[in-house]
Scaffold this active site. Structure first.
Site, mmCIF file in Angstrom:
data_model
loop_
_atom_site.group_PDB
_atom_site.id
_atom_site.type_symbol
_atom_site.label_atom_id
_atom_site.label_comp_id
_atom_site.label_asym_id
_atom_site.label_seq_id
_atom_site.Cartn_x
_atom_site.Cartn_y
_atom_site.Cartn_z
ATOM 1 C CE LYS A 179 4.311 -20.127 57.041
ATOM 2 N NZ LYS A 179 3.996 -20.310 55.174
ATOM 3 C CE LYS A 193 -14.597 -27.896 29.891
ATOM 4 N NZ LYS A 193 -14.083 -27.291 28.184
ATOM 5 C CG ASN A 206 0.898 -21.705 43.917
ATOM 6 O OD1 ASN A 206 2.011 -21.862 43.625
ATOM 7 N ND2 ASN A 206 0.494 -23.084 45.186
ATOM 8 C CB ILE A 253 2.850 -29.961 54.780
ATOM 9 C CG1 ILE A 253 1.511 -29.955 54.406
ATOM 10 C CG2 ILE A 253 3.781 -30.796 54.993
ATOM 11 C CD1 ILE A 253 1.587 -30.838 52.507
ATOM 12 N N GLY A 289 9.762 -26.597 54.364
ATOM 13 C CA GLY A 289 8.573 -26.884 53.849
ATOM 14 C C GLY A 289 8.327 -25.534 52.597
ATOM 15 C CB CYS A 290 10.692 -24.876 50.004
ATOM 16 S SG CYS A 290 10.913 -22.863 48.832
ATOM 17 C CB ALA A 291 5.745 -26.930 48.793
#
Length: 419
Positions: A350, A296, A217, A316, A280-282
């Site tokens: 959330k 590949k 992302n 997480i 949890g900022c990721a």
């Protein structure tokens, strides 16, 4: 708060630096407010600053001579600039122009003010003030980031109408707001998070599809790294679990590098039982390939589509929040919600569904904020034994936003300790 404010600054020696911006006229009120708070205030002005406000004005307000030149024979007979550098507890530059920020970021000492900054071990704070285009310029943003890494605390800038007629970020904070920040924020030797262990996740995760491709992302990691820097400023032990980003590790922070959501989940679980606050900022990928190809994936003639089978990654932040009966207990858990619509509704859902203590919600569809940007805005929401609460934080540099988030988290932790 007023009593705490007086205790925080009473007797502190503040060196007020004024550089060449139209906002210099506000520095007179700032000097007055600091004197009222019980500070000793001495003023240093750059040559350009004297075109906007006279040294005599600042001398009348502080009761002290104003220094304007590095090569003042009378003052330098006793190594005056060194003595002044040692005298200061806090160096506050307001306004700090783009030019002054650039010179300080490069470690220059070509006038009295920059020389004092290099020669002093005082706490260092600045309030940027400039045209909105100058503030947004990549060079200024790079300098601001470098100064923050070097230990400078940046207050603002604010957004709004500017003297040049433009509208946007770059206004110097009002003197009352600057004084309030100094009065309430912990200074050198007054670490609000001393003894606490704060774990922060940051950046994206990469979920491999084959040896050369992955799902990911747009997260740059800037917000998480700003949180880590702000937590270290407050004296906390900081563990930063970072996905693949190119940002430098903030001073005093232990960095654990991971790539996939599973690796981040494992590192988070290992540290969750020994920390006081988990943030949890990721931007963790929700899904990963059920099986990553060994080689590949090649295009095949005649096939216009490719089907990938994805499976869910572990949640997480929910797993950390669910550690109520785990060995080591459960930390105070702060989550992030990056949304493009219905910000408050999705954030509240959330917060409740994952049983978080606090959530920081961002509208990442707003231009100039969120992913990859240097500024951010947020809606904070929390729930505790007293019910629910919230606070809206306007657009501001991510490091300043991080400090505001941590102030609220520490306040909630102090009122309702988890362990």
């Amino acid at each position: 708060m007023a009593t705490q404010s007086a205790n925080r600054l009473a007797g502190r020696r503040i060196l007020l630096g004024i550089s060449a911006g139209i906002a210099a006229y506000k520095s007179a009120q700032l000097a007055r407010l600091l004197k009222q708070a019980g500070c000793e205030v001495r003023v240093v002005m750059t040559e350009g600053a004297q075109a906007f406000i006279t040294p005599l004005t600042l001398q009348a307000l502080t009761g002290e001579p104003v220094r304007t030149s590095l090569l003042d024979p009378e003052a330098e007979a006793g190594m005056g600039h060194i003595e002044l550098a040692r005298w200061a507890d806090i160096i506050l530059i307001a306004p700090a122009t783009a030019d002054l920020m650039a010179r300080l970021a490069q470690g220059m000492a070509d006038d009295l003010l920059t020389t004092l900054c290099l020669a002093s071990e005082a706490e260092k704070v600045m309030a940027p003030a400039m045209n909105q285009a100058m503030w947004r310029h990549v060079a200024t943003q790079r300098n601001a980031e470098r100064l923050a890494q070097d230990g400078w605390r940046l207050l603002g800038p604010d957004s709004g109408d500017q003297a040049c007629g433009d509208v946007g970020p770059g206004r110097m904070l009002e003197p009352e707001a600057i004084a309030a920040e100094l009065l309430t924020a912990p200074g050198k030797g007054q670490a609000a998070a001393q003894g606490l262990h704060i774990v922060i996740t940051a950046g994206p995760t990469r979920e491999p599809l084959d040896p050369v491709r992955y799902l990911s992302n747009h997260s740059s990691g800037k917000m998480g790294f700003a949180l880590a820097a702000a937590a270290a400023e407050l004296g906390a032990k900081v563990s930063l679990i970072s996905g693949p980003v190119s940002l430098p590790t903030p001073a005093g922070v232990t960095r654990i590098e991971v790539e996939t959501a599973l690796q981040m989940h494992e590192a988070s679980q290992q540290l969750a039982g020994e920390c006081d606050i988990f943030i949890g900022c990721a931007a963790v990928a929700d899904y990963r390939a059920e099986t990553a190809a060994e080689h590949k994936i090649k295009k095949r003639e005649g096939e216009e589509t490719l089907t990938l089978r994805l499976i869910k990654n572990p949640d997480i932040i929910a797993a950390v929040a669910d550690r109520r009966d785990a060995a080591g207990g459960r930390p105070f858990v702060v989550g992030f919600a990056a949304e493009t619509r219905d910000l408050e509704a999705y954030a509240r859902d959330k917060l409740e569904r994952k049983r978080l203590d606090m959530i920081v919600a961002n509208d990442v569809s707003t231009a100039g904020l969120g992913f990859g940007a240097d500024d951010n805005a947020a809606l904070l929401m929390w729930r505790d034994g007293q019910g629910e609460g919230g606070e809206s934080l306007p657009p501001q540099p991510k490091l300043e936003l991080a400090r505001a988030v941590l102030r609220q988290a520490l306040s909630r932790l102090a009122e309702h300790p988890v362990h």
